[in-house]
Write a protein that holds these residues in place. Sequence first.
Motif, PDB file in Angstrom:
ATOM      1  N   ASP A 183      79.460 -53.365 -31.094  1.00  0.00           N
ATOM      2  CA  ASP A 183      78.734 -52.408 -31.912  1.00  0.00           C
ATOM      3  C   ASP A 183      77.692 -53.203 -32.933  1.00  0.00           C
ATOM      4  N   GLU A 184      77.096 -54.488 -32.226  1.00  0.00           N
ATOM      5  CA  GLU A 184      76.334 -54.787 -33.079  1.00  0.00           C
ATOM      6  C   GLU A 184      74.911 -54.300 -33.160  1.00  0.00           C
ATOM      7  N   TRP A 185      74.435 -53.155 -32.393  1.00  0.00           N
ATOM      8  CA  TRP A 185      73.427 -52.374 -32.546  1.00  0.00           C
ATOM      9  C   TRP A 185      73.422 -51.487 -33.948  1.00  0.00           C
ATOM     10  N   LEU A 186      74.504 -51.478 -34.519  1.00  0.00           N
ATOM     11  CA  LEU A 186      74.890 -50.727 -35.920  1.00  0.00           C
ATOM     12  C   LEU A 186      74.646 -51.661 -36.884  1.00  0.00           C
ATOM     13  N   ARG A 187      73.900 -51.321 -37.914  1.00  0.00           N
ATOM     14  CA  ARG A 187      73.346 -52.342 -39.210  1.00  0.00           C
ATOM     15  C   ARG A 187      74.470 -52.013 -40.119  1.00  0.00           C
ATOM     16  N   VAL A 188      75.723 -52.473 -39.923  1.00  0.00           N
ATOM     17  CA  VAL A 188      76.675 -52.041 -40.979  1.00  0.00           C
ATOM     18  C   VAL A 188      76.257 -52.571 -42.471  1.00  0.00           C
ATOM     19  N   LEU A 191      74.734 -46.313 -23.930  1.00  0.00           N
ATOM     20  CA  LEU A 191      74.105 -47.670 -23.876  1.00  0.00           C
ATOM     21  C   LEU A 191      74.520 -48.690 -22.936  1.00  0.00           C
ATOM     22  N   GLU A 192      75.794 -48.679 -22.555  1.00  0.00           N
ATOM     23  CA  GLU A 192      76.510 -49.639 -21.651  1.00  0.00           C
ATOM     24  C   GLU A 192      75.806 -49.106 -20.146  1.00  0.00           C
ATOM     25  N   ARG A 193      75.785 -47.772 -19.836  1.00  0.00           N
ATOM     26  CA  ARG A 193      75.045 -47.269 -18.832  1.00  0.00           C
ATOM     27  C   ARG A 193      73.753 -47.574 -18.632  1.00  0.00           C
ATOM     28  N   ARG A 194      72.957 -47.500 -19.811  1.00  0.00           N
ATOM     29  CA  ARG A 194      71.291 -47.591 -20.066  1.00  0.00           C
ATOM     30  C   ARG A 194      71.290 -49.235 -19.732  1.00  0.00           C
ATOM     31  N   LEU A 195      71.992 -49.981 -20.389  1.00  0.00           N
ATOM     32  CA  LEU A 195      71.871 -51.434 -19.913  1.00  0.00           C
ATOM     33  C   LEU A 195      72.098 -51.759 -18.686  1.00  0.00           C
ATOM     34  N   ALA A 196      73.097 -51.233 -17.910  1.00  0.00           N
ATOM     35  CA  ALA A 196      73.494 -51.585 -16.480  1.00  0.00           C
ATOM     36  C   ALA A 196      72.056 -50.959 -15.774  1.00  0.00           C
ATOM     37  N   ASP A 208      69.670 -47.177 -39.310  1.00  0.00           N
ATOM     38  CA  ASP A 208      70.951 -47.800 -39.168  1.00  0.00           C
ATOM     39  C   ASP A 208      71.199 -48.280 -37.747  1.00  0.00           C
ATOM     40  N   PHE A 209      69.966 -48.595 -36.997  1.00  0.00           N
ATOM     41  CA  PHE A 209      70.246 -49.083 -35.734  1.00  0.00           C
ATOM     42  C   PHE A 209      69.205 -50.174 -35.559  1.00  0.00           C
ATOM     43  N   ARG A 210      69.603 -51.190 -34.722  1.00  0.00           N
ATOM     44  CA  ARG A 210      68.811 -52.331 -34.394  1.00  0.00           C
ATOM     45  C   ARG A 210      68.611 -52.685 -32.762  1.00  0.00           C
ATOM     46  N   ASP A 211      67.437 -53.177 -32.576  1.00  0.00           N
ATOM     47  CA  ASP A 211      67.356 -53.330 -31.056  1.00  0.00           C
ATOM     48  C   ASP A 211      68.432 -54.410 -30.725  1.00  0.00           C
ATOM     49  N   ILE A 212      68.730 -54.083 -29.335  1.00  0.00           N
ATOM     50  CA  ILE A 212      69.592 -54.949 -28.370  1.00  0.00           C
ATOM     51  C   ILE A 212      68.655 -56.049 -27.443  1.00  0.00           C
ATOM     52  N   GLU A 213      68.695 -57.023 -28.374  1.00  0.00           N
ATOM     53  CA  GLU A 213      67.873 -58.233 -27.693  1.00  0.00           C
ATOM     54  C   GLU A 213      68.752 -59.315 -27.093  1.00  0.00           C
ATOM     55  N   CYS A 214      68.369 -60.011 -26.025  1.00  0.00           N
ATOM     56  CA  CYS A 214      69.251 -60.973 -25.515  1.00  0.00           C
ATOM     57  C   CYS A 214      68.222 -61.851 -24.844  1.00  0.00           C
ATOM     58  N   ALA A 215      68.343 -63.316 -24.900  1.00  0.00           N
ATOM     59  CA  ALA A 215      67.797 -64.315 -24.036  1.00  0.00           C
ATOM     60  C   ALA A 215      66.239 -64.014 -24.385  1.00  0.00           C
ATOM     61  N   GLY A 216      65.861 -63.824 -25.554  1.00  0.00           N
ATOM     62  CA  GLY A 216      64.332 -63.351 -25.717  1.00  0.00           C
ATOM     63  C   GLY A 216      63.660 -62.214 -25.235  1.00  0.00           C
ATOM     64  N   GLU A 217      64.759 -61.190 -24.580  1.00  0.00           N
ATOM     65  CA  GLU A 217      64.338 -60.067 -24.095  1.00  0.00           C
ATOM     66  C   GLU A 217      64.759 -58.824 -24.922  1.00  0.00           C
ATOM     67  N   ARG A 218      63.828 -58.013 -25.306  1.00  0.00           N
ATOM     68  CA  ARG A 218      64.268 -56.492 -25.789  1.00  0.00           C
ATOM     69  C   ARG A 218      64.664 -55.824 -24.783  1.00  0.00           C
ATOM     70  N   LEU A 219      66.048 -55.579 -24.696  1.00  0.00           N
ATOM     71  CA  LEU A 219      66.510 -54.799 -23.629  1.00  0.00           C
ATOM     72  C   LEU A 219      66.633 -53.138 -23.966  1.00  0.00           C
ATOM     73  N   ILE A 263      68.084 -45.898 -29.148  1.00  0.00           N
ATOM     74  CA  ILE A 263      69.350 -45.679 -29.848  1.00  0.00           C
ATOM     75  C   ILE A 263      69.320 -44.385 -30.543  1.00  0.00           C
ATOM     76  N   ARG A 264      68.353 -44.316 -31.430  1.00  0.00           N
ATOM     77  CA  ARG A 264      68.150 -43.206 -32.270  1.00  0.00           C
ATOM     78  C   ARG A 264      67.984 -41.979 -31.350  1.00  0.00           C
ATOM     79  N   LYS A 265      67.380 -41.933 -30.306  1.00  0.00           N
ATOM     80  CA  LYS A 265      67.522 -40.656 -29.275  1.00  0.00           C
ATOM     81  C   LYS A 265      68.859 -40.404 -28.772  1.00  0.00           C
ATOM     82  N   ILE A 266      69.495 -41.677 -28.367  1.00  0.00           N
ATOM     83  CA  ILE A 266      70.824 -41.317 -28.084  1.00  0.00           C
ATOM     84  C   ILE A 266      71.756 -40.582 -28.998  1.00  0.00           C
ATOM     85  N   ASP A 267      71.579 -41.221 -30.327  1.00  0.00           N
ATOM     86  CA  ASP A 267      72.265 -40.467 -31.490  1.00  0.00           C
ATOM     87  C   ASP A 267      72.048 -39.049 -31.411  1.00  0.00           C
TER      88      ASP A 267
END
Length: 757
Positions: A464-469, A397-402, A356-367, A373-377
């Motif tokens: 919440d784009e990390w959720l596969r609605v 996720l915001e804390r880990r991204l920062a 139900d979760f997807r990678d958070i990717e941006c500018a070609g980088e998997r952050l 995300i599954r572990k956080i859940d």
Amino acid sequence: MEHVEERQCCEEEQVIGQSDANDMGRESDPIFVAERDHLVETHAKLRKLEEALVAKMERTRAQAAADKESMAGEVSIDLSTDDDAMETYADFLAMNSIISNYNIMQEADTEKLGQIHLLLRQPYFAKVALRFKPNEAPREFYIGNAGMSDEMCRRMVVDWRSPIAETYYSQDNGMTSYKADGRVIKAELTLRRQFDIEEDRLNGYFDTTVAIQDSLLLASLSRRRTSQMQAITATIQREQNLVVRHEDVPVLLVSGIAGSGKTSVLMQRIAYLFYQQRGTLDPREVYLITPNPLFGRYIDGVLPDMGERNPEILTYDAFMRRLLPQGMGPGQAGVSMESLAAIDKACASFEFDSDDFRDIECAGERLIPASQIRKIDNKFRNIPAGPHRVTLIREELERRLASRLKQLASTESAYEEMFGLTIEEQLRLFGEVIDPQTEAEERALALKFLETRYADSFRMVEEDEWLRVDRIGGRLLGNPSMTSVEWLYLRMALTGLCDRSAKYVMIDEVQDYTAAQLAIMARFFRKAHFLLLGDPNQSITEGTASFAEIKNVFEASHGSVELCQLMTSYRSSPEITTLFARLAGGEEQMLISSVQREGAAPEVLEFTDARQHEVALRAAVSRMVGEADAEAGADAHGGYGRMGERGAGAGEGASAGLTAIVAPYTQAAKKIAAQLADTGAVLLDDASSLPESGVVVVPLKLAKGLEFDRVIIPDASERVFPAGEDVARRRLYTSISRATHEVVVLSNGPLTSLLAE
């Protein structure tokens, strides 16, 4: 119509502002002379206030500029020690505070100047006299579009939204009362006077004994429509006033016939709420959902003309596009309330799974990979899946991204990319050419660089784009291809998505939405109060919600719904009103009435030959344009139009009015526009704005909510409007009711039996 006592030297049925031959009579009327002198004096005071305020604003501007220059010379930047840095920051804080105070002063003065300019166009439009104690003389109050006091703080004009002004709108002469500051104030209303005023010119006045359904209203209604909706402040009627000043309730549902002023009342209601909550209600907290962009442009000048800012104006499609993923359109597929109920039921007892979760990717980088995300859940498994758990995951996720970006900011690759920026890129990103002196400064600059590069990743987390609605929906509902309505409803159920800052949402033409679409808006704006306006007889699409269904949707979301009705037409002549009233459903047709003056009888013409029908259509267009041109010519020379209205005057630019050919569908409109291209007829679409005059061809879906001086129904045959289909009845009702003065109904083939005598 209720009785009106006209206190002016002219015939009872004549319109305000007759020819100069009446000037002698006016001079012999002591009331007219006294009111004229008071108007001139008030206008002069407004001019004086304007001059003083402009001078004050110029002094403030000059003083602010001088202080900024002086402070800039006194403050030096010293960050060598912590104490020096703190002192520098304190100096900057003091400077900013002074500048902020200047800005607040200028904003307040700018708002007041706008009110003065509003009143200079028409200082006031009414007057009431109230006796508060039996043996004292009545006190007079002049009512205008804004409140204003003179330099001695003496009240010159009271705002039409003030409590005391309600005596003008809804009370009969005699003993009355109004509420102010939580108290009921009793008084005797001894006079209700209306004025026709332009700047400092008094054209006429009327004393009325009951309500305000009178000559001023008729004079206003007889004027031709304009390319934009006008405020109706001076002529709000009793039933309209009940909506405008209705107590603040969770949901107010207004059912009004065509031409009853629903949209005008809506705009006045917004202005009233801004007045009642001045300083606490921001226009950005009010949303107005309009039927289409053309209609949005038609109304966007109403509130500014009353000295207020517009709320957020958008269509349903635009609202949906803000919340849907890129590539998913708003969609028009029917969705039942049962489908939404199934989503609520499924979300009450579901659990996330590993896909139900997807990678958070941006500018070609998997952050952040989906595995993290599954572990956080898993950390929050003791909390039911849903908005609360999603909020906790989002915050983590915001804390880990920062933290991830801070790690990247210490890498050599980040430094290399940062120092590889061009001078233009450095100036755009940092505001200066970078030259870090310490490792700490270097890391801070690198972090800012990365935060800019990966800014979209924070948006992805927030939304919440990390959720596969879609995947969750397919699993829960057994439907891998959800509609946009179902997708968004599921997203709200999973994440708690909503706009908590919205305080009011106004939905015009509410009968055009399905119950599911309304449920989407009710849930997204769950904290807001709603004003819903519509006409059951103007529901022109199959599958939209009935008023009973609308009530059920909002009772479920907001607890209670209060109802109001508007049954008087202020748009169409009695003849046109009678014609479309025959098409109204249920008992409503017996209650519909018009206050307009009598006009031309509608023409209904049936043709069995297509060529004859085309000739008749061209003839109708030609005749209407010719009549409009003739009226405009008479108006330009100070003559009278067909409704007995005084012309605009040669210097004011007479308008020939607007004729609309209302086609049932877009394709039919395009065909007619091509057929009549040589006549100058213009096809309207979503990108159009209404012209002042001429001939337009408009599809019915765009014509809704608009009005035109003259309307042609190009084909009212049984084929186009079959009598056995209720939606056909409503479409014909809506088409005819767009007209104010004249209607021509043509039929290419047997006339629909809906119009049979």
